[in-house]
Each structure stands twice: as C-alpha cells, then as structure tokens.
Write a protein that holds these residues in place. Structure first.
Motif, PDB file in Angstrom:
ATOM      1  N   ASP A 150       3.479   4.715   3.595  1.00  0.00           N
ATOM      2  CA  ASP A 150       2.215   5.778   3.534  1.00  0.00           C
ATOM      3  C   ASP A 150       2.823   6.816   4.534  1.00  0.00           C
ATOM      4  O   ASP A 150       2.390   7.959   4.602  1.00  0.00           O
ATOM      5  CB  ASP A 150       1.143   4.989   4.264  1.00  0.00           C
ATOM      6  N   HIS A 184      -3.912   5.784   7.680  1.00  0.00           N
ATOM      7  CA  HIS A 184      -2.890   4.880   7.260  1.00  0.00           C
ATOM      8  C   HIS A 184      -1.551   4.808   7.907  1.00  0.00           C
ATOM      9  O   HIS A 184      -0.735   4.244   7.483  1.00  0.00           O
ATOM     10  CB  HIS A 184      -2.847   4.699   5.926  1.00  0.00           C
ATOM     11  N   SER A 215       6.331   0.753   7.201  1.00  0.00           N
ATOM     12  CA  SER A 215       5.350   0.796   6.134  1.00  0.00           C
ATOM     13  C   SER A 215       5.806   0.190   4.714  1.00  0.00           C
ATOM     14  O   SER A 215       7.011   0.266   4.526  1.00  0.00           O
ATOM     15  CB  SER A 215       4.810   2.054   5.791  1.00  0.00           C
TER      16      SER A 215
END
Length: 410
Positions: free
Chosen positions: A59, A24, A2
């Motif tokens: 995230d 996400h 991420s």
C-alpha cells in the motif's frame, strides 16, 4: 512492512484517490508524502526519509504513485508534452565496451557504419521537412576520430537547416572531444555552442556511483567527470537533460543519491530541462548474459522510479520524461499516471534501445502521441527542446498557449 501487491493492483492504481489510500499507509511514509504535497518541494525530506520512499512496497507503493500523480497535476498541469525530432546515431563503431550496450560494433564488423557529414545534413533536412524542430545526435566513440569532428557535424547541419535545434553529444563524447583537441573543457564547449550546439543530452550517467560504473563500463567517464561536464555546460549557457538508468545492478538507494545529486546541481546552475528515467533493456546485453544484471526493471520499479523522481525533484526539475522506446504503450501511459508529464521525442530513427532488445519501435508519430495522451484523459501539446514554446494539440488543431523567453541560469 506492507504486504506485496499484485500486478493487477499496480496497473489499477490510477483509479485510486488520495483519500482511498492514505489511511492504509504506514505513518512515516504518509507523513513524508504529505510534507512534499504541502510544500511542493522534494527538499523537504531528509536523506533517510527519501530512502524510505524508495523502499516503499504494498500500500505504501500505491500511496507513493498516487501522491506523485497529485504533485504532477499541481506542478505540470494536465498537459503532456512531446517534441518532434529525429535521432541520428552517426556511427555504431565504439571502443568503450559498455556491458549494457548492444549497439556498438568493432570497425571491421559487417554491420559497422559511419555516416558522412553529407548523410547527417540530408537526414536533418528530411526531418525538418517532416516537421521536426530538433535533431538528437549521439554515436559510438571510434578511434582516431578527426579531432574537430563534433564541431564539423554541427556546421554541416546548421548550414543545411539553419533553424534546426541541435541536441547533441553525451558527456562521454564531450570528454573524448576534449581529449582529441587538447582544449580546456570550457573552451571546447563554448566552441560547440558557437557552432550551433543548442543543448546537451545528460546521458552517459547510468548510475553516478563509481563502483557500479566500473561494473557497467570500466572504460567510461567517472562520476566526477560527468558532473564536471554538466556543470561546465550550464556555466557556458548550454542547457542539458539529466538521466538515470535503472533495473540492472543498482539498488533503490542509488536512485535516491543520484536524484539528490541532480537536485544539488540544479540548485547551483538551473541548467537542467528535464529528468529522464531510462529502464535497462537487458535482452541482448553482455551485462545480462554474464549474469551481472537482473532481467531489467519490474513493473513496480518502472512506476516507482518515475514517482520518486517527481516527488524528490519537486521544485527543482519539474519535467519528468517517459522514455517510450524502453516501454510498451500501456506501461508508458502508466508512468504518465505515476508523475511523468512528457513523452520525449518522436525520434524517427531510434537504434540504441532497439539493438538492446526494446520492442516499442523506432518512431512514434505526433498523431500517435496525441492518441496515447488523449486515451488517458490528458491534453497533448508539442514543445520545443527547452520547453519555452508549447502548442496544444486538440483535434489536430494547434494554438499557442505559452511562449516565454529562454530561462536565465547561473
């Protein structure tokens, strides 16, 4: 991996809902978090899955924090507890030479001190008169300490304030006491218990990895010695806290292994009352000035360690404490959103973190704790040391909401 997230995003994470962030997340991390949320048990994860939680960024990190807060609500409710206590560091004279410590002094230094037994009894009386239910006693390790001095501290305080709970002596001090007296460890701990020791701080743990420990303090007790003291204390019906110091030379893998070790001990003994993450305060330490440590924890590390502890210790050690002396007001509140449910103690006289460069102060009053807790929409409550008596504090009116017998453990 991420993408990195900004400080603003990290500070705003308490506004996120699980439904906002879960789509996400990487699939592996989402699966791990959902497994813990469903079982409410950190043992549901393998070592490899635990490492991936500790490495979460972007995230995934936000998801880790939100999941930890959800789990906190399930396991500890909306109450944030604290204990009214006084810290008594009876001496700053110490021969151990820990590189992360700025508190210790040599015996000939101008600001070296050694409180007498009468001084400590007086401080305990003052604390009791201010509403304290606990004194927390730790100090340096001076050479040639009278061999039963730790016992004598207990006797002096109990004689002055019989009802005061004494939370005292790190595993390092216990090992020193055993060396001074020549007594077997179980007999020494039982002697302290019989003379008034209530609980033992699980400090001196730092990172329970001997390679890291050698860098931090070559003269300190080993991992095996720390574990032996803790397990023996639990067998002697002396409960303890558990700790981890982060933000120096360790890696996230060290956090995971230590948390899992604490969980293993808890499954055997049930003797831990809480887990306390301790952020490294670097400013005045030799460890930092010799270039051996980073500049303390980042914001992400502070939040991640508290969240990781909540998730991996779920179903084992369900009280996660914020060490407010090492954090500022806002950060301590963020950590309460990241899985913690306890503010620790008022302390009245904190010295060790302050000497290292911490700026949060030496004392937080019960009223200050109540304000901090109410500001984040949680319910303040005063507890005793073992969490067996909890009194809600709403509009400064107290009423007892829970009182249980001392828990039994092996």
């Amino acid at each position: 991996m991420s993408p990195k997230i900004t400080r603003s995003q990290l500070e705003d994470f308490p506004s996120l809902e699980w439904s906002d962030i879960s789509p996400h997340l990487t699939s592996a991390l989402r699966s791990s978090l959902e497994k813990i949320l469903e079982t409410q048990n950190g043992a549901a994860l393998s070592l490899e899955e635990s490492y991936k939680l500790a490495d979460a960024e972007g995230d995934d990190l936000l998801g880790l924090l939100v999941a930890a807060n959800l789990l906190r609500a399930e396991l500890a409710g909306n109450i944030v507890t604290y204990v009214v206590n006084r810290n008594i560091n009876f001496t700053n004279i110490c021969f151990v030479g820990c590189k992360f410590c700025a508190f210790s002094r040599g015996p000939r230094e101008s600001d070296a001190y050694f409180h007498s037994l009468d001084d400590m009894a007086r401080k305990a009386v003052e604390a009791w008169e201010m509403g304290a239910t606990e004194v927390c006693i730790q100090g340096g390790l001076p050479r040639d300490l009278p061999k039963f001095y730790y016992r004598d501290i207990l006797r002096a305080i109990k004689q002055a304030v019989p009802r005061m709970h004494i939370h005292a002596f790190s595993p390092m001090e216990i090992v020193y006491g055993v060396e001074l007296t020549g007594m077997p460890l179980p007999d020494y701990l039982s002697m302290l218990r019989d003379n008034g020791l209530g609980t033992l701080p699980g400090t001196a743990a730092e990172i329970l990895d001997d390679e890291i420990r050698h860098v931090l303090s070559a003269n300190k007790l080993s991992t095996a010695q720390w574990v032996e003291v803790i397990r023996t204390a639990h067998r002697c019906s002396i409960r303890t806290t558990s700790t981890l110091m982060y933000g120096h030379t360790e890696t996230p893998a060290h956090w995971v292994r230590q948390i899992r070790l604490l969980r293993e001990i808890q499954s055997e003994t049930g003797g831990f009352t809480e887990f306390v993450p301790l952020g490294f305060v670097h400013q005045n330490t030799l460890l930092f000035h010799q270039g051996l440590a980073r500049t303390g924890p980042t914001l992400a590390e502070h939040l991640k360690v508290h969240a990781l502890a909540r998730l991996l210790l779920a179903g084992s050690i369900n009280n996660i404490q914020v060490s407010w002396v090492k954090l500022n007001r806002h950060l301590s509140q963020l950590c309460l959103h990241a899985g913690a449910n306890d503010y620790g103690g008022t302390l009245m006289e904190e010295n060790i973190s302050r000497e290292a460069g911490a700026t949060a102060g030496q004392y937080t009053s019960p009223e200050d704790f109540q304000s901090l807790i109410l500001e984040i929409g949680r319910v303040p409550a005063e507890r005793n040391t073992s969490y067996t008596r909890i009194q809600l504090k709403l509009l400064l009116d107290a009423f007892t909401v829970e009182e249980t017998q001392e828990p039994q453990f092996a």
